[in-house]
Design a protein around this motif. Structure first.
Motif, PDB file in Angstrom:
ATOM      1  N   ALA A  53      -7.506   9.012  37.714  1.00 31.20           N
ATOM      2  CA  ALA A  53      -6.744   9.223  36.486  1.00 31.20           C
ATOM      3  C   ALA A  53      -5.451   9.969  36.821  1.00 31.20           C
ATOM      4  CB  ALA A  53      -7.570  10.027  35.483  1.00 31.20           C
ATOM      5  N   LEU A  54      -4.321   9.398  36.420  1.00 32.38           N
ATOM      6  CA  LEU A  54      -3.009   9.960  36.715  1.00 32.38           C
ATOM      7  C   LEU A  54      -2.207  10.064  35.426  1.00 32.38           C
ATOM      8  CD1 LEU A  54      -2.392   7.741  39.844  1.00 32.38           C
ATOM      9  CD2 LEU A  54      -2.930  10.178  39.871  1.00 32.38           C
ATOM     10  N   VAL A  55      -1.709  11.247  35.124  1.00 33.12           N
ATOM     11  CA  VAL A  55      -1.021  11.459  33.853  1.00 33.12           C
ATOM     12  C   VAL A  55       0.451  11.073  33.974  1.00 33.12           C
ATOM     13  CG1 VAL A  55      -0.426  13.885  34.309  1.00 33.12           C
ATOM     14  CG2 VAL A  55      -0.693  13.090  31.936  1.00 33.12           C
ATOM     15  N   ARG A  56       0.981  10.507  32.896  1.00 32.67           N
ATOM     16  CA  ARG A  56       2.395  10.154  32.779  1.00 32.67           C
ATOM     17  C   ARG A  56       2.893  10.671  31.430  1.00 32.67           C
ATOM     18  NH1 ARG A  56       1.152   9.111  37.315  1.00 32.67           N
ATOM     19  NH2 ARG A  56       1.392   7.127  38.432  1.00 32.67           N
ATOM     20  N   TRP A  57       4.198  10.931  31.351  1.00 31.70           N
ATOM     21  CA  TRP A  57       4.798  11.344  30.078  1.00 31.70           C
ATOM     22  C   TRP A  57       5.640  10.185  29.552  1.00 31.70           C
ATOM     23  CZ3 TRP A  57       8.089  16.434  29.253  1.00 31.70           C
ATOM     24  CH2 TRP A  57       8.343  16.582  27.886  1.00 31.70           C
ATOM     25  N   ASP A  58       5.212   9.596  28.472  1.00 32.89           N
ATOM     26  CA  ASP A  58       5.962   8.513  27.831  1.00 32.89           C
ATOM     27  C   ASP A  58       7.018   9.146  26.933  1.00 32.89           C
ATOM     28  OD1 ASP A  58       6.840   6.103  26.956  1.00 32.89           O
ATOM     29  OD2 ASP A  58       5.029   5.554  25.849  1.00 32.89           O
ATOM     30  N   HIS A  59       8.076   9.620  27.555  1.00 33.65           N
ATOM     31  CA  HIS A  59       9.107  10.400  26.869  1.00 33.65           C
ATOM     32  C   HIS A  59       9.941   9.477  25.974  1.00 33.65           C
ATOM     33  CE1 HIS A  59      12.414  13.191  26.242  1.00 33.65           C
ATOM     34  NE2 HIS A  59      11.705  14.142  26.831  1.00 33.65           N
ATOM     35  N   PRO A  60      10.148   9.843  24.719  1.00 33.30           N
ATOM     36  CA  PRO A  60      10.883   8.945  23.803  1.00 33.30           C
ATOM     37  C   PRO A  60      12.329   8.707  24.205  1.00 33.30           C
ATOM     38  CG  PRO A  60      10.475  11.086  22.777  1.00 33.30           C
ATOM     39  CD  PRO A  60       9.662  11.052  24.032  1.00 33.30           C
ATOM     40  N   ASP A  61      12.924   9.630  24.960  1.00 24.00           N
ATOM     41  CA  ASP A  61      14.329   9.475  25.357  1.00 24.00           C
ATOM     42  C   ASP A  61      14.498   9.087  26.823  1.00 24.00           C
ATOM     43  OD1 ASP A  61      15.158  10.311  22.779  1.00 24.00           O
ATOM     44  OD2 ASP A  61      14.912  12.407  23.385  1.00 24.00           O
ATOM     45  N   ARG A  62      13.577   9.515  27.677  1.00 21.01           N
ATOM     46  CA  ARG A  62      13.742   9.332  29.118  1.00 21.01           C
ATOM     47  C   ARG A  62      12.805   8.277  29.707  1.00 21.01           C
ATOM     48  NH1 ARG A  62      12.954  15.237  31.246  1.00 21.01           N
ATOM     49  NH2 ARG A  62      13.424  14.250  33.245  1.00 21.01           N
ATOM     50  N   GLY A  63      11.973   7.679  28.883  1.00 26.02           N
ATOM     51  CA  GLY A  63      11.066   6.654  29.379  1.00 26.02           C
ATOM     52  C   GLY A  63       9.821   7.244  30.008  1.00 26.02           C
ATOM     53  N   GLY A  69      -4.564  19.242  31.051  1.00 30.30           N
ATOM     54  CA  GLY A  69      -5.679  18.828  31.889  1.00 30.30           C
ATOM     55  C   GLY A  69      -6.922  18.523  31.087  1.00 30.30           C
ATOM     56  N   ARG A  70      -7.148  19.293  30.039  1.00 27.66           N
ATOM     57  CA  ARG A  70      -8.309  19.040  29.181  1.00 27.66           C
ATOM     58  C   ARG A  70      -8.208  17.678  28.518  1.00 27.66           C
ATOM     59  NH1 ARG A  70      -7.903  23.242  26.203  1.00 27.66           N
ATOM     60  NH2 ARG A  70      -9.372  24.528  27.346  1.00 27.66           N
ATOM     61  N   ARG A  71      -7.026  17.332  28.036  1.00 27.47           N
ATOM     62  CA  ARG A  71      -6.840  16.040  27.371  1.00 27.47           C
ATOM     63  C   ARG A  71      -7.003  14.879  28.351  1.00 27.47           C
ATOM     64  NH1 ARG A  71      -3.260  15.988  22.150  1.00 27.47           N
ATOM     65  NH2 ARG A  71      -3.671  18.057  21.350  1.00 27.47           N
ATOM     66  N   VAL A  72      -6.465  15.046  29.551  1.00 28.19           N
ATOM     67  CA  VAL A  72      -6.607  13.992  30.560  1.00 28.19           C
ATOM     68  C   VAL A  72      -8.081  13.786  30.882  1.00 28.19           C
ATOM     69  CG1 VAL A  72      -6.152  13.390  32.962  1.00 28.19           C
ATOM     70  CG2 VAL A  72      -4.316  14.324  31.539  1.00 28.19           C
ATOM     71  N   LEU A  73      -8.813  14.876  31.055  1.00 29.50           N
ATOM     72  CA  LEU A  73     -10.231  14.787  31.383  1.00 29.50           C
ATOM     73  C   LEU A  73     -11.007  14.066  30.287  1.00 29.50           C
ATOM     74  CD1 LEU A  73     -12.627  15.628  33.217  1.00 29.50           C
ATOM     75  CD2 LEU A  73     -12.740  17.747  31.884  1.00 29.50           C
ATOM     76  N   VAL A  74     -10.788  14.467  29.045  1.00 29.23           N
ATOM     77  CA  VAL A  74     -11.506  13.855  27.923  1.00 29.23           C
ATOM     78  C   VAL A  74     -11.163  12.374  27.799  1.00 29.23           C
ATOM     79  CG1 VAL A  74     -11.717  13.839  25.400  1.00 29.23           C
ATOM     80  CG2 VAL A  74     -11.780  16.016  26.648  1.00 29.23           C
ATOM     81  N   GLN A  75      -9.868  12.073  27.895  1.00 27.18           N
ATOM     82  CA  GLN A  75      -9.432  10.685  27.741  1.00 27.18           C
ATOM     83  C   GLN A  75      -9.951   9.807  28.880  1.00 27.18           C
ATOM     84  OE1 GLN A  75      -5.267  10.257  26.808  1.00 27.18           O
ATOM     85  NE2 GLN A  75      -5.209   8.108  27.420  1.00 27.18           N
ATOM     86  N   ALA A  76      -9.893  10.325  30.109  1.00 24.36           N
ATOM     87  CA  ALA A  76     -10.338   9.539  31.254  1.00 24.36           C
ATOM     88  C   ALA A  76     -11.840   9.281  31.195  1.00 24.36           C
ATOM     89  CB  ALA A  76      -9.969  10.256  32.551  1.00 24.36           C
TER      90      ALA A  76
END
Length: 444
Positions: free
Chosen positions: A223-233, A254-261
């Protein structure tokens, strides 16, 4: 200041995300520190501008209030580290986004019995603006006090709101954030934007497959987190994780990534043919490991998702293992007791890799991409990679090779006894909805 005589004082409500708020506050390491001239100047400026006889800057701990700067209260002058119980304070009722105004404390049941109201100070009026930290969570308050009842007009309220962020900036300047490469003011601005992005669901999880080199079958994902930034992609971790680490936002992130993954992989195991034994590796930072409830967070993620514990690998790096030994050992023991597996990432790249291999006895080690890239370059490079692999295998660890980009690398790793690998040869990291496409053919 007399701490007794409070009577039945109504308790201030706890703030939302109280555990995160306390972790953020303590990360500043300014609760029990020496007097600060900059904070004293701000306190004096607030009292002077509002023509108030007293002003304070205080920080709100779990069950007590720390006075960091005091002007005009004789019982506290010279005792900036003085503490009072949280429930015996005005500031305990301050919340983010608004100024707490108390025109007459004796007429307010929340404050009428406070020692600072009934005692020798005889305080009657209070106005306090929230001091909000880098991650948008409350640190404390900048307040002015009067010994006579008074109304605080809109101009007074606005002035406090304007001064409070400067208090936060001073606290930021007392910290070292070289990892983020930002000034105190920039950390505040960018951290609040990252917090907003987390709350808005802009931080998304992508998954890179881990394949069996002999069959090409997917056996796991990282699991690898990315930021889907509204201005920077779509931003890679390098663009925001240093800020998340420096600000403490890596904990809720980290908690959100863990739960989502865990939820995503549990769903794949139920619904995708051939994915019934899929595993997921989730990176855990040193900041997360320092949280006393991290094993409870892991347990909750497993319970909510229905993912079997043995399907989760908590992935550790040397950086996150470099904290106080006893605390890290206890935390990892608690996580392992859940049935979760431990994985040592970037194996071979740090000076303590072999010590950590012995100390933590991971179930899996990940051979760093630099060793994979060096395969075939020289006999020395091949010998080094072979030695790392053989050591891990002899110790009973599963071995995963990272950064496999060419078929000849995969073939060479197979000959060394490496069974599992990930890299662009098989798939880039993809969103959950895009991941399951035809897998590559067997390599032998």
């Amino acid at each position: 200041m007399d701490e007794g005589g409070g009577g039945d004082v109504p308790a201030a409500p706890l703030h939302l995300r109280e555990a995160e708020r306390l972790a953020s506050l303590r990360s500043y390491q300014v609760l029990d520190t020496a007097a600060d001239a900059a904070l004293d100047a701000l306190t004096a400026a607030a009292a002077r501008a509002l023509d108030a006889p007293a002003a304070v800057i205080c920080l709100l701990d779990r069950d007590r209030l720390w006075f960091k700067s005091v002007v005009g209260l004789s019982a506290l002058v010279g005792y900036e580290h003085h503490q009072v119980p949280r429930e015996l304070s005005f500031a305990g009722h301050v919340v983010p986004g608004q100024v707490l105004v108390v025109p007459d404390a004796t007429a307010d049941p929340r404050f009428a019995g406070l020692p600072m109201v009934t005692g020798p100070e005889h305080l009657r009026a209070y106005a306090g603006a929230p001091v909000v930290g880098r991650d948008g969570l409350l640190l404390g308050a900048l307040g002015v006090l009067d010994r006579s009842p008074r109304e605080f007009d809109a101009d007074a309220v606005q002035l406090l709101l304007d001064l409070a962020p400067t208090v936060a900036e001073v606290l930021e300047l007392r910290r070292t954030d070289a990892a983020a490469g930002l000034s105190g003011r920039e950390v505040l601005t960018e951290s609040r934007r990252l917090r907003a992005g987390i709350e808005a669901g802009e931080l998304v999880v992508h998954y890179q497959p881990v394949v069996d080199l002999t069959t090409g079958r997917r056996v796991g994902v990282e699991a690898l987190v990315r930021w889907d930034h509204p201005d920077r992609g779509l931003l890679p971790p390098d663009a925001f994780m240093p800020l998340a680490e420096a600000s403490g936002l890596v904990v809720p992130l980290g908690r959100r990534v863990l739960v989502q993954a865990c939820a995503q992989v549990a769903r794949w195991r139920r619904e995708v043919p051939g994915a019934g034994d899929l595993r997921v590796a989730v990176n855990v930072s040193g900041r997360q490991l320092s949280e006393p409830d991290v094993h409870e967070v892991v347990a909750e993620a497993l319970t909510l998702s229905g993912l079997p514990p043995q399907a989760l690998l908590v992935e550790l790096t040397e950086t996150c293992l470099a904290g106080p030994g006893v605390e890290v050992d206890i935390t990892l023991q608690r996580i392992r007791s859940l049935g979760v597996h431990l994985s040592l990432d970037d194996f071979g790249t740090g000076y303590a890799s072999f010590a950590y291999l012995q100390r933590f006895q991971p179930d899996t080690v990940k051979i760093d991409r630099c060793f994979v890239a060096a395969l075939g370059r020289s006999e020395r490079d091949d010998l080094l990679t072979r030695s790392l692999v053989e050591l891990a295998l002899r110790l009973g660890c599963d071995v995963v090779a990272e950064g496999v980009e060419r078929r000849e690398q995969a073939v060479a790793l197979t000959r060394l006894g490496v069974r599992h690998a990930q890299g662009l040869l098989f798939s880039a990291a993809r969103s959950g909805g895009d991941l399951y496409e035809p897998v590559p053919p067997a390599l032998t």
